[in-house]
Write an enzyme that holds these catalytic residues in place. Sequence first.
Site, PDB file in Angstrom:
ATOM      1  N   SER A 233       0.851  -1.193   0.000  1.00 13.41           N
ATOM      2  CA  SER A 233       0.000   0.000   0.000  1.00 13.41           C
ATOM      3  C   SER A 233       0.882   1.237   0.000  1.00 13.41           C
ATOM      4  O   SER A 233       1.980   1.232   0.592  1.00 13.41           O
ATOM      5  CB  SER A 233      -0.896   0.018   1.238  1.00 13.41           C
TER       6      SER A 233
ATOM      7  N   TYR B 247      -2.065  -0.203  10.207  1.00 14.06           N
ATOM      8  CA  TYR B 247      -2.199  -0.790   8.871  1.00 14.06           C
ATOM      9  C   TYR B 247      -1.008  -0.389   8.002  1.00 14.06           C
ATOM     10  O   TYR B 247      -0.424  -1.222   7.292  1.00 14.06           O
ATOM     11  CB  TYR B 247      -3.505  -0.332   8.240  1.00 14.06           C
TER      12      TYR B 247
END
Length: 242
Positions: A137, A151
């Site tokens: 990501s 995250y």
Amino acid sequence: MKRTLITGGTRGIGAAIAHRLAADGHSLVLGYLSDAEAATSTRDAVEALGVSCEVVRADITTDAGIAELFEAAGPITGVVNNAGATYRYASLVETPADEIRKTYAVNLVGPTLVARAAVSALAENCGSGGVIVNISSGAATLGSPGEYVHYAAAKAGIDALTKGLGLEVAGQGVRVVAVAPGLTETDMHANTGDPGRVARMAPQIPLGRASSPGEVAEAVAWLMSDKAGYVTATTLRVAGGR
């Protein structure tokens, strides 16, 4: 014949990757956790493109789930390590400890164990060669303060996994690469409680918009192709310049 296992392969970016690889002639095995309707829909759409597609319900945070996926997949030439999740947007202090543990289990521990199993499967089934594509990501380098620091940290771990494992298995002819999407138009934002996030965040992207899942899938397809045969141990950022 290329045969590829995609974890989390029936929704969002995973489904887009499935469609794109099917267009390149890959037969597919798609792992999913809970949405049987989406799994059936994606399987039918992929089979309509003329390739075989199996769907397997399995939890990649468990040893049994990973074993089930790879047993169902049989001989494979590639793995897309896509399964992951976020659960809310909040500061780290406001995020429950159990949710942080769950986030690491789904986004780092599980994918690491999938990659481990993939190396063994590729060595056994290909003799030599094969490709592992990890889905990271853009958050891994941005840190995502106020949204999901934990995250972002898990995805930074995916980048480290890609680098280290890629170097570790290069001599076996296995390539390990990653794609790091930025803001992408999926249902993740609504599921995490912020359906307006894409519209709000898009002006911060240098290209002025979110990506589509298909644009991320194009990067994955290239990395899995022979055209990227000299690319390994690196992460390709697909984040509109951010």
